[in-house]
Scaffold this motif. Structure first.
Motif, short mmCIF file in Angstrom:
data_model
loop_
_atom_site.label_atom_id
_atom_site.label_comp_id
_atom_site.label_asym_id
_atom_site.label_seq_id
_atom_site.Cartn_x
_atom_site.Cartn_y
_atom_site.Cartn_z
N LEU A 179 0.82 -1.21 0.00
CA LEU A 179 0.00 0.00 0.00
C LEU A 179 0.85 1.26 0.00
N VAL A 190 -6.69 2.86 -0.55
CA VAL A 190 -7.54 1.85 0.09
C VAL A 190 -9.00 2.05 -0.31
N VAL A 246 -2.30 6.71 1.20
CA VAL A 246 -2.65 5.31 1.45
C VAL A 246 -4.17 5.17 1.62
N THR A 247 -4.78 6.10 2.36
CA THR A 247 -6.23 6.04 2.56
C THR A 247 -6.97 6.16 1.23
N HIS A 265 -4.34 -2.29 5.62
CA HIS A 265 -4.31 -0.85 5.87
C HIS A 265 -3.79 -0.58 7.28
N THR A 313 -0.07 -1.50 7.61
CA THR A 313 0.79 -0.52 6.95
C THR A 313 1.09 0.65 7.86
N GLU A 367 -8.63 -4.35 4.79
CA GLU A 367 -8.77 -3.64 6.07
C GLU A 367 -7.58 -3.92 6.99
#
Length: 815
Positions: free
Chosen positions: A509, A568, A564-565, A541, A544, A538
């Motif tokens: 990620l 995701v 990253v968000t 994330h 990470t 999930e």
């Protein structure tokens, strides 16, 4: 060159002879380590003895004393000389002249000198005022002159130290803590100070001082070897640089490694870290013992007066089966039998971490000496205790280090040996590989409310860099190792695959988010294909972020986090086609239906208790299944208050709920009414399980209102003082509107605690919602509960009502 040859050369040639003999000694390849340090001290003694004898003349009542490292005979090639010229005060002028005859030749050779001239009374007074002077004098060693004068001072200094220990030892501990704050921890630094950093030579000297006080003593196993190893490295550093330095700089590590005959700089650092870890652990144990002794001395006179002179008995408070708290430490219960209980090390460690208490040295050593290996795969309890330990936050670090100091970690997880004390030559990383893995688990424990499977998150955090130290890409190697470890500790095939995927892609990620175009559909599709499912996404994330935060300040930022968000969210949209299974579709078993019919016919609760087993991961059931606790089946005529009543009764009987399901059963045609079925797995906190008849009787009373569960639980909580323990992340309550067409799904993530489910159930009852089903799981120290609720008419809750229920639950859990 023999000692006689050295003495003759120094006598014949004076300072020049000493310098030549010193150089020859330091360049002898055959002599290194303790023999060379001892020979250098002896050579220097002989030279200084000659200077003293020539300069003293008719002077009596004077002696030359080595103190500090020189007093211990630990002279490294560029060590300074710590010397005290001791005299009785009868002839100050002669003493001053002698001092000049001693100090100037030392300076002329370019040697560093720390010197003083004092009478015994002055030396004692200065030691009383300056702790560092007193520590140096504890290692005082006679070189020349009046032996009786030196011996008398040594006796007096040791007596003063022992008499003043209750006051001076806390001062010494504070000095050590301040130094550690300034210099950092030797066992993790890429350019460590061998002397000043925590776990270095200064701390080893402090432990000698504690032992000299007779108040406490350090664990001696391995300590002398650790000290010797650090001194050997310092010797090599002095020879490699030609300077009196204790800092092992990056550019000098290869040369120091070669001087010591080691393979490379990484091997050198690993040896330094291992030695520092021994010293640090010994320091922790020793200072804890000092504190215990000092507290005991302060309390004892008052207790003796109260008890009429009798010896007080240490209070022991149960924490888990076979584990108790005593005097601020976690120890084994008197009835504990480690040789028969292979889960005991993990159970003790988890209990200690949850209580925020250290494991006692005696307990860890007894476990290491007697406990049997765990079977493969591990029992379910062992797996759960490991998850609880990993999820306990900051206290996990100290407990893990205690297990590792006695070799228990590598016995539980043999693959740990490759990452233990392994340096990371990256300026971003603050820790060695093994400490980074534990630090990641600590960080991940803060995110357990964000994921559906916190147990998999914590285990993946522990294993995500386990491939470092193997050839090739550590993520690829780590995937193979993680798959093996996860299966060995008892996860099923699906969970093993998830853990292996998390380890394989733990960098995916952040690397994709910061290095690829997120607008490109191919980028998002590639990540979705690698991750495979929303649940794994999930978890990845959370892993990470935990990994980055555990690496160091430079590894994570709001910018990285936002990228990253965003990634995701895009991947989640691609994976959204995998709709979750509807929990309403479960079909009751024949036994469940039988109990439901009996409850409907009698109008009262019906219970069934039976041992629950499961086959090892990936195997068919065998003839010797693994006990996992007790399955508790309860059928109750549908009525308000069932969940809090059952949960409260179990909490009263000190039963831990590991998993729980509650749902409404449709009865066959011709049978009036409806029945709630509860299928729970429970285990005793400690001791034996209560009888089913007692549980049923209390449940009947709870349902008819004659049993005050809240009052009984409050009385029990009041009887036991709260321990300082883990500061858990706050509970998280959320609504998942798309999870079911028939009900509103409210998810609760919280720290598990006695009576938690009772409080949740009562809050839902107070909110006047109807419960269609509940799915409760305890993963380590975390409760992850999903409640399918409707309004009184049986329809999902409107958005504002659902949010009101959420707020009420959060207030209840935080209150």
């Amino acid at each position: 060159m023999t000692g006689t040859d050295v003495q003759k050369e120094t006598e014949d040639s004076g300072p020049g002879g000493y310098a030549a003999a010193r150089l020859r000694l330091l360049t002898e390849e055959a002599r290194s380590g303790p023999p060379r340090r001892a020979a250098l001290a002896e050579l220097t003694d002989d030279w200084l003895t000659g200077l003293f004898t020539a300069g003293a003349g008719e002077l009596r009542g004077a002696s030359l004393v080595a103190v500090g490292g020189y007093g211990r005979g630990e002279l490294s090639p560029r060590s300074d000389l710590d010397l005290l010229l001791l005299h009785d005060g009868s002839d100050p002028k002669a003493v001053a002249a002698l001092a000049d005859r001693l100090w100037y030749p030392v300076w002329d050779l370019g040697l560093d000198l720390d010197h003083s001239v004092r009478t015994p009374a002055e030396a004692r007074r200065t030691a009383g005022e300056d702790l560092k002077v007193q520590l140096g004098l504890l290692d005082a060693r006679h070189i020349a002159g009046d032996l009786g004068l030196t011996a008398s001072l040594r006796t007096a200094i040791l007596a003063d130290w022992r008499n003043q220990a209750p006051r001076r030892l806390p001062e010494l501990q504070e000095l050590c803590a301040e130094r550690a704050e300034r210099q950092g921890e030797l066992q993790y630094l890429l350019e460590p100070d061998l002397k000043e950093a925590r776990g270095g030579l200064r701390d080893a000297t402090a432990l000698r001082a504690v032992a000299a006080s007779w108040l406490a003593d350090a664990p001696r196993e391995g300590l002398a070897d650790a000290r010797r190893r650090l001194l050997d490295v310092r010797d090599a550093l002095h020879l490699a640089t030609g300077r009196a330095t204790d800092r092992l700089a990056l550019q000098e590590q290869d040369q120091v490694a070669a001087e010591l005959g080691l393979l490379d700089a990484d091997t050198l650092l690993r040896q330094v870290y291992e030695a520092a870890r021994v010293v640090s652990y010994a320091s922790d144990v020793t200072w804890r013992e000092v504190g215990r002794v000092l507290r005991s001395r302060a309390v004892r006179p008052r207790l003796r007066a109260m008890l009429g002179g009798g010896k007080p008995t240490a209070e022991r408070s149960p924490l888990a089966e076979g584990v108790v708290e005593q005097d601020g430490e976690v120890v084994l219960a008197r009835a504990a039998r480690p040789e028969r209980d292979p889960v005991l090390p993990l159970r003790a460690a988890a209990a200690a971490a949850q209580a925020g208490l250290p494991l006692s040295l005696h307990a860890v050593r007894r476990l290491a000496a007697t406990v049997r290996p765990l079977p493969t795969p591990w029992p379910a309890e062992a797996r759960e205790q490991l998850v609880t330990l990993l999820g306990s936050g900051r206290p996990t670090v100290e407990v893990w280090e205690a297990l590792e100091a006695e070799g228990l970690i590598t016995r539980l997880l043999p693959d740990w040996e490759r990452v233990r004390c392994r340096p990371q030559r990256n300026a971003v990383h603050l820790w060695t590989v093994d400490r980074h893995l534990i630090e990641t688990a600590v960080r991940a424990s803060e995110f357990t409310r964000r994921v559906g499977r916190p147990d998999l998150l914590l285990v993946a955090a522990l294993l995500h860099d386990i491939g470092k130290g193997w050839p090739g890409d550590h993520s690829v190697a780590g995937e193979i190792i993680a798959k093996d470890v996860a299966a060995r500790i008892g996860f099923d095939r699906h969970d093993v695959t998830v853990v292996a995927t998390l380890v394989r892609h733990h960098l995916l990620l952040v690397e994709t988010a910061t290095r690829r175009d997120l607008e490109d559909p191919a980028t998002v599709r590639a990540v979705a294909d690698a991750v495979g499912s929303p649940g794994t996404l999930e978890l990845l994330h959370a892993l990470t972020e935990a990994d980055a935060l555990a690496t160091g300040p430079a590894a994570w930022s709001s910018w990285r986090g936002s990228l990253v968000t965003e990634l995701v969210e895009r991947v989640a949209a691609v994976l959204a086609g995998d709709a979750p299974a509807d929990p309403e579709d479960a079909t009751p078993t024949a036994e469940q239906e039988r109990l439901a019919l009996e409850a409907a016919a009698t109008g009262s609760p019906v219970l069934a208790l039976r041992a629950q087993t499961e086959p090892p991961a990936g195997q068919e059931p065998s003839g010797d299944p693994e006990p996992l606790g007790v399955e508790l089946l309860i059928a109750v005529p549908d009525q308000p208050g069932v969940l809090p009543a059952v949960a409260g009764v179990l909490a009263m009987h000190r039963l831990t709920v590991r998993t729980a399901e509650l749902r409404s059963l449709t009865l066959p045609d011709g049978v009036d009414g409806s029945v709630l079925l509860l299928d729970w797995r429970v285990a005793a906190e400690y001791g034996s399980l209560p009888q089913a008849a007692r549980l049923r009787a209390d449940l009947v009373r709870a349902l008819d209102g004659s049993l005050d569960i809240a009052g009984r639980l409050a009385e029990r909580d009041a009887a036991y003082p709260r321990r300082r323990g883990v500061v858990a992340p706050p509970p998280r309550v959320s609504v998942h509107p798309a999870a079911s067409r028939l009900a509103t799904v409210i998810e609760v993530r919280s720290q598990d605690a006695p009576g938690l489910l009772f409080r949740i159930g009562r809050a839902l009852e107070d909110a006047n919602v109807r419960m269609r089903s509940a799915h409760v799981s305890t993963l380590g120290a975390n409760a992850v509960d999903a409640f399918y609720v409707t309004g009184p008419e049986g329809a999902p809750l409107p958005g504002d009502e659902a949010e009101s229920v959420v707020r009420k639950l959060e207030e209840t859990l935080r209150g």
